[in-house]
Design a protein around this motif. Sequence first.
Motif, PDB file in Angstrom:
ATOM      1  N   ASP A  30       0.817  -1.225   0.000  1.00 36.38           N
ATOM      2  CA  ASP A  30       0.000   0.000   0.000  1.00 36.38           C
ATOM      3  C   ASP A  30       0.846   1.267   0.000  1.00 36.38           C
ATOM      4  O   ASP A  30       0.467   2.299   0.567  1.00 36.38           O
ATOM      5  CB  ASP A  30      -0.973   0.009   1.195  1.00 36.38           C
ATOM      6  CG  ASP A  30      -1.989  -1.117   1.110  1.00 36.38           C
ATOM      7  OD1 ASP A  30      -2.399  -1.452  -0.025  1.00 36.38           O
ATOM      8  OD2 ASP A  30      -2.371  -1.664   2.154  1.00 36.38           O
ATOM      9  N   GLU A  33      -0.789   4.638  -1.584  1.00 33.75           N
ATOM     10  CA  GLU A  33      -1.651   5.430  -0.698  1.00 33.75           C
ATOM     11  C   GLU A  33      -0.825   6.200   0.328  1.00 33.75           C
ATOM     12  O   GLU A  33      -1.085   7.372   0.601  1.00 33.75           O
ATOM     13  CB  GLU A  33      -2.657   4.525   0.000  1.00 33.75           C
ATOM     14  CG  GLU A  33      -3.699   5.291   0.805  1.00 33.75           C
ATOM     15  CD  GLU A  33      -4.810   4.401   1.297  1.00 33.75           C
ATOM     16  OE1 GLU A  33      -5.926   4.905   1.471  1.00 33.75           O
ATOM     17  OE2 GLU A  33      -4.565   3.191   1.510  1.00 33.75           O
ATOM     18  N   ARG A  82      -6.390  -0.374  -7.863  1.00 31.02           N
ATOM     19  CA  ARG A  82      -7.812  -0.050  -8.042  1.00 31.02           C
ATOM     20  C   ARG A  82      -8.650  -0.663  -6.920  1.00 31.02           C
ATOM     21  O   ARG A  82      -9.474   0.015  -6.294  1.00 31.02           O
ATOM     22  CB  ARG A  82      -8.285  -0.573  -9.391  1.00 31.02           C
ATOM     23  CG  ARG A  82      -9.741  -0.260  -9.702  1.00 31.02           C
ATOM     24  CD  ARG A  82     -10.185  -0.890 -11.015  1.00 31.02           C
ATOM     25  NE  ARG A  82     -10.350  -2.326 -10.924  1.00 31.02           N
ATOM     26  CZ  ARG A  82      -9.708  -3.209 -11.681  1.00 31.02           C
ATOM     27  NH1 ARG A  82      -8.850  -2.825 -12.597  1.00 31.02           N
ATOM     28  NH2 ARG A  82      -9.933  -4.511 -11.523  1.00 31.02           N
ATOM     29  N   GLU A  83      -8.439  -1.941  -6.657  1.00 29.41           N
ATOM     30  CA  GLU A  83      -9.268  -2.637  -5.682  1.00 29.41           C
ATOM     31  C   GLU A  83      -8.951  -2.232  -4.246  1.00 29.41           C
ATOM     32  O   GLU A  83      -9.780  -2.432  -3.345  1.00 29.41           O
ATOM     33  CB  GLU A  83      -9.098  -4.153  -5.860  1.00 29.41           C
ATOM     34  CG  GLU A  83      -9.649  -4.639  -7.204  1.00 29.41           C
ATOM     35  CD  GLU A  83      -9.503  -6.133  -7.411  1.00 29.41           C
ATOM     36  OE1 GLU A  83      -8.744  -6.770  -6.639  1.00 29.41           O
ATOM     37  OE2 GLU A  83     -10.124  -6.660  -8.351  1.00 29.41           O
ATOM     38  N   SER A  84      -7.781  -1.646  -4.031  1.00 28.43           N
ATOM     39  CA  SER A  84      -7.397  -1.196  -2.691  1.00 28.43           C
ATOM     40  C   SER A  84      -7.733   0.267  -2.433  1.00 28.43           C
ATOM     41  O   SER A  84      -7.400   0.802  -1.371  1.00 28.43           O
ATOM     42  CB  SER A  84      -5.892  -1.424  -2.482  1.00 28.43           C
ATOM     43  OG  SER A  84      -5.570  -2.789  -2.613  1.00 28.43           O
ATOM     44  N   GLY A  85      -8.336   0.925  -3.414  1.00 27.82           N
ATOM     45  CA  GLY A  85      -8.736   2.317  -3.223  1.00 27.82           C
ATOM     46  C   GLY A  85      -7.668   3.340  -3.538  1.00 27.82           C
ATOM     47  O   GLY A  85      -7.845   4.531  -3.266  1.00 27.82           O
ATOM     48  N   HIS A  86      -6.572   2.903  -4.151  1.00 24.26           N
ATOM     49  CA  HIS A  86      -5.487   3.845  -4.423  1.00 24.26           C
ATOM     50  C   HIS A  86      -5.808   4.779  -5.586  1.00 24.26           C
ATOM     51  O   HIS A  86      -5.290   5.896  -5.637  1.00 24.26           O
ATOM     52  CB  HIS A  86      -4.184   3.087  -4.699  1.00 24.26           C
ATOM     53  CG  HIS A  86      -3.770   2.201  -3.568  1.00 24.26           C
ATOM     54  ND1 HIS A  86      -2.791   1.246  -3.698  1.00 24.26           N
ATOM     55  CD2 HIS A  86      -4.200   2.115  -2.281  1.00 24.26           C
ATOM     56  CE1 HIS A  86      -2.633   0.614  -2.549  1.00 24.26           C
ATOM     57  NE2 HIS A  86      -3.488   1.115  -1.676  1.00 24.26           N
ATOM     58  N   VAL A  88      -8.762   6.049  -6.091  1.00 28.16           N
ATOM     59  CA  VAL A  88      -9.542   7.096  -5.412  1.00 28.16           C
ATOM     60  C   VAL A  88      -8.602   8.068  -4.703  1.00 28.16           C
ATOM     61  O   VAL A  88      -8.822   9.288  -4.717  1.00 28.16           O
ATOM     62  CB  VAL A  88     -10.530   6.466  -4.412  1.00 28.16           C
ATOM     63  CG1 VAL A  88     -11.256   7.541  -3.614  1.00 28.16           C
ATOM     64  CG2 VAL A  88     -11.538   5.586  -5.147  1.00 28.16           C
ATOM     65  N   ASN A 142     -13.985   2.693 -12.585  1.00 32.09           N
ATOM     66  CA  ASN A 142     -13.647   3.044 -11.204  1.00 32.09           C
ATOM     67  C   ASN A 142     -13.351   4.529 -11.072  1.00 32.09           C
ATOM     68  O   ASN A 142     -13.787   5.183 -10.109  1.00 32.09           O
ATOM     69  CB  ASN A 142     -12.456   2.216 -10.744  1.00 32.09           C
ATOM     70  CG  ASN A 142     -12.074   2.480  -9.308  1.00 32.09           C
ATOM     71  OD1 ASN A 142     -11.150   3.253  -9.028  1.00 32.09           O
ATOM     72  ND2 ASN A 142     -12.769   1.849  -8.379  1.00 32.09           N
ATOM     73  N   SER A 146     -16.250   5.736  -8.702  1.00 30.18           N
ATOM     74  CA  SER A 146     -15.743   5.771  -7.327  1.00 30.18           C
ATOM     75  C   SER A 146     -14.814   6.933  -7.063  1.00 30.18           C
ATOM     76  O   SER A 146     -14.793   7.474  -5.950  1.00 30.18           O
ATOM     77  CB  SER A 146     -15.014   4.456  -7.004  1.00 30.18           C
ATOM     78  OG  SER A 146     -15.875   3.350  -7.134  1.00 30.18           O
ATOM     79  N   ALA A 147     -14.038   7.301  -8.070  1.00 25.98           N
ATOM     80  CA  ALA A 147     -13.001   8.318  -7.861  1.00 25.98           C
ATOM     81  C   ALA A 147     -13.423   9.722  -8.275  1.00 25.98           C
ATOM     82  O   ALA A 147     -12.637  10.665  -8.169  1.00 25.98           O
ATOM     83  CB  ALA A 147     -11.732   7.921  -8.617  1.00 25.98           C
TER      84      ALA A 147
END
Length: 204
Positions: A30, A33, A82-86, A88, A142, A146-147
């Motif tokens: 991560d 992030e 993408r799946e970890s929210g990075h 966003v 995404n 989401s972003a």
Amino acid sequence: AAALSAECVQFLRLVTREDGDVRMIVTFQDGAEALLVIAAQALSAANSLPGSAEAFWCIAEDACICVRQLAGQGIVAQKYMRESGHVVAVTRTLRFVLGILSQLSSLAGSRLEGIAMTLLDIVSIFVEHASVDAEVRSNARNLIKSASFVDICCFELLPSQSPSLTLNTRLRGISTLTAVLAAADEPVLQCLIASGPASASGLR
């Protein structure tokens, strides 16, 4: 503390440029992030401590460039990010940069625009540089759903009431938005792609 942070981020930028194994390790720990959090903290510090702004701008620049190098590894890393929210986190940082830009001097604005361009590069990588159509489409959707990338472009990056942004940055935003909308492959969005050239001419 700022000097130590600068050296650490600069070192990480250098090793992630040269070493694919390190890039993968940082990505799956991560690191993207964490680097974007560092960038945002550095920009906040630069805004509140003008005398030390140069050092903090360098930290933010290096952190964002490092994230760009992580995103450029290919579809495996991009899927994890993408799946970890990075993804966003990338657009959240872009929105933060654009918010600060509206309040700063021309020198600071120039430095921040460079950071904004790096963040736009990262967005582009997710929709242009992957080799699998399904992954590109997932990345683009995404970014849209989401972003909030479309909202950021339409309400913060492109409007003419944002005089601190240069034409080059706005045009880069339009080209990136067009790539995202095209990659999403959703028919309802095609009208927005078609209006891109008209939007660009309206900025001149």
